[in-house]
Enzyme design. Structure first.
Site, PDB file in Angstrom:
ATOM      1  N   SER A  41       0.781  -1.112  -0.073  1.00  0.00           N
ATOM      2  CA  SER A  41      -0.031  -0.096  -0.043  1.00  0.00           C
ATOM      3  C   SER A  41       0.604   1.289  -0.100  1.00  0.00           C
ATOM      4  CB  SER A  41      -0.958   0.157   1.033  1.00  0.00           C
ATOM      5  OG  SER A  41      -1.809  -1.111   1.209  1.00  0.00           O
ATOM      6  N   CYS A 129     -14.998  -8.281  18.441  1.00  0.00           N
ATOM      7  CA  CYS A 129     -16.021  -7.524  18.071  1.00  0.00           C
ATOM      8  C   CYS A 129     -17.490  -8.333  18.564  1.00  0.00           C
ATOM      9  CB  CYS A 129     -16.330  -7.403  16.702  1.00  0.00           C
ATOM     10  SG  CYS A 129     -15.861  -9.205  15.746  1.00  0.00           S
ATOM     11  N   SER A 159     -17.612  -9.133   6.818  1.00  0.00           N
ATOM     12  CA  SER A 159     -16.611  -8.055   6.838  1.00  0.00           C
ATOM     13  C   SER A 159     -15.704  -8.066   8.296  1.00  0.00           C
ATOM     14  CB  SER A 159     -17.182  -6.555   7.199  1.00  0.00           C
ATOM     15  OG  SER A 159     -18.198  -6.666   8.128  1.00  0.00           O
ATOM     16  N   HIS A 246     -22.839  -7.926  13.408  1.00  0.00           N
ATOM     17  CA  HIS A 246     -23.164  -9.071  13.964  1.00  0.00           C
ATOM     18  C   HIS A 246     -24.453  -9.149  14.513  1.00  0.00           C
ATOM     19  CE1 HIS A 246     -18.982  -9.769  12.807  1.00  0.00           C
ATOM     20  NE2 HIS A 246     -18.240  -9.893  13.970  1.00  0.00           N
TER      21      HIS A 246
HETATM   22  P1  A2P Z   1      -2.230  -3.563   3.167  1.00  0.00           P
HETATM   23  O1  A2P Z   1      -3.514  -3.131   2.700  1.00  0.00           O
HETATM   24  O2  A2P Z   1      -1.077  -3.071   2.880  1.00  0.00           O
HETATM   25  O3  A2P Z   1      -2.026  -5.164   3.004  1.00  0.00           O
HETATM   26  P2  A2P Z   1      -8.118  -6.332   6.282  1.00  0.00           P
HETATM   27  O4  A2P Z   1      -8.258  -6.823   7.892  1.00  0.00           O
HETATM   28  O5  A2P Z   1      -9.203  -5.460   5.612  1.00  0.00           O
HETATM   29  O6  A2P Z   1      -7.698  -7.450   5.528  1.00  0.00           O
HETATM   30  O7  A2P Z   1      -6.792  -5.269   6.458  1.00  0.00           O
HETATM   31  C1  A2P Z   1      -5.567  -5.511   6.952  1.00  0.00           C
HETATM   32  C2  A2P Z   1      -4.877  -4.416   7.388  1.00  0.00           C
HETATM   33  O8  A2P Z   1      -3.554  -4.700   7.961  1.00  0.00           O
HETATM   34  C3  A2P Z   1      -4.561  -3.591   5.942  1.00  0.00           C
HETATM   35  O9  A2P Z   1      -4.362  -2.366   6.185  1.00  0.00           O
HETATM   36  C4  A2P Z   1      -3.033  -4.326   5.499  1.00  0.00           C
HETATM   37  O10 A2P Z   1      -2.244  -3.531   4.743  1.00  0.00           O
HETATM   38  C5  A2P Z   1      -2.297  -4.401   7.021  1.00  0.00           C
HETATM   39  N1  A2P Z   1      -1.478  -5.347   7.065  1.00  0.00           N
HETATM   40  C6  A2P Z   1      -1.577  -6.549   7.068  1.00  0.00           C
HETATM   41  N2  A2P Z   1      -0.129  -7.129   7.591  1.00  0.00           N
HETATM   42  C7  A2P Z   1       0.631  -5.978   7.568  1.00  0.00           C
HETATM   43  C8  A2P Z   1       2.078  -6.280   7.634  1.00  0.00           C
HETATM   44  N3  A2P Z   1       2.988  -7.376   7.853  1.00  0.00           N
HETATM   45  N4  A2P Z   1       2.502  -4.631   7.687  1.00  0.00           N
HETATM   46  C9  A2P Z   1       1.848  -3.806   7.802  1.00  0.00           C
HETATM   47  N5  A2P Z   1       0.493  -3.700   7.394  1.00  0.00           N
HETATM   48  C10 A2P Z   1      -0.077  -4.998   7.351  1.00  0.00           C
END
Ligand code: A2P
Length: 335
Positions: A41, A129, A159, A246
């Protein structure tokens, strides 16, 4: 409150995005905002208060100068990075399960145990949650009549399993309606047009006692938040093909008998709770109606026919808001 420097770790996820929305909506005094996510991201821009904030890659040194960090980037990420953040003097509000049962870490629902937040040593855990929406309803009943036992069955939205799970629900729904076979990547079985008695969806869901880890979270976290180990809890947690919110069927056995009317009166006065209970007029809490709302809705309140001192009820709340982002921001407000 003086304005704070805030970081959101996992800002691009379903909960992270809601955290930004809630900070904005509640006029949280944000002096500066840092958005953190994974490498994929990097450079993405997310809107906040009419401006765009660039997403940075989460790293050990991301928290220098940050006052409060809201984490929602998975348990592994919290385990690794929350201690780094706390060591840099930042207070972490962590939405994962990584720290919830650590005796050194307060587990807080502001309507229930706000005082516990003050005991923090750098990390405060945001509960599961399903547990949050249940305890905001249980707390006033416990205060009034002492809860002995809770039997809960959940109907949990997709979600709660994250962005990729929502994409799978939509793709499977379209596939089935088009007469094609649904493809399962996130869930072990089709979630479209189905109910899965397994949360989380990973292979490590079940424990030696036959309960899923989600079920044991409801058991253990409820006791910790209510500050009462004597409350016995059993849970069956089920994923259903609902986008958000939920729903829970909750049976509550109390030491002192409460009539349904008494329970309605107690719950109507409880903070964060709205009673929606006129079944004859088709009025009861609905997942679709709870989306985007901050409250927890309770209805179908009735005396359990099979027990002299127990109530049945239906409890619904937006799992991304009260179940996650809102509760985390409310904790930050306590700070
Ligand atoms: P990213 O979007 O860059 O993968 P969700 O629960 O909707 O799947 O989102 C998970 C969130 O946690 C996202 O913002 C994701 O970023 C972030 N994330 C997951 N793994 C990591 C990591 N190893 N380091 C930083 N952010 C993470």
């Amino acid at each position: 409150m003086s304005a704070k420097v805030i970081a959101v770790a996992g800002a691009t996820g379903v909960v992270g995005r809601q955290m930004l929305r809630v900070l904005e909506d509640r006029d949280f005094p944000v002096k500066e905002l840092k958005l953190l996510a994974s490498e994929r991201s990097k450079g993405m821009r997310l809107p906040f208060r009419g401006e765009e904030v660039e997403v940075e890659v989460l790293a050990e040194d991301s928290f220098k100068g940050i006052d409060i960090a809201l984490f929602s980037a998975g348990g592994g990420t919290s385990k690794k990075f929350a201690p780094c953040a706390a060591a840099d003097g930042c207070v972490v509000v962590d939405n994962s399960s990584a720290w919830r049962m650590d005796p050194e870490v307060p587990l807080v629902v502001p309507e229930v145990n706000p005082g516990d937040a003050a005991r923090h040593k750098g990390i405060i855990a945001n509960p599961n949650c399903s547990t949050i929406q249940m305890v905001v309803v249980l707390k006033p009943l416990h205060d009034a009549a002492t809860i002995k036992r809770v039997v809960v069955s959940t109907y949990q939205a997709v979600s709660g399993a994250g962005r990729d799970a929502l994409v799978e629900l939509e793709a499977q729904t379209r596939a089935v309606l088009a007469g094609e076979a649904p493809v399962c990547e996130i869930f072990p079985h089709p979630i479209a047009f189905n109910c899965l008695p397994q949360i989380p969806q990973s292979g490590e869901a079940f424990m030696g006692n036959g309960y899923s880890t989600e079920e044991m979270k409801m058991v253990n976290e409820t006791k910790k938040i209510l500050g009462d180990d004597r409350v016995r809890v059993t849970a069956t947690t089920v994923r259903v093909p609902v986008h958000t919110s939920h729903s829970e069927a909750v049976n509550v056995e109390t030491e002192k008998k409460l009539t349904a009317d008494q329970a309605r009166e107690i719950l109507a006065a409880a903070p964060g709770v709205v009673v929606q209970d006129d079944p004859a007029g088709y009025v009861y809490p609905l997942a679709t109606e709870a989306v985007g709302k901050y409250d927890t809705f309770v209805g179908r309140i009735r005396e359990d026919l099979s027990h002299p001192s127990a109530l049945d009820m239906w409890v619904v709340s937006d799992n991304l808001l009260k179940g996650a982002a809102l509760n985390a921001v409310q904790i930050a407000e306590l700070l």
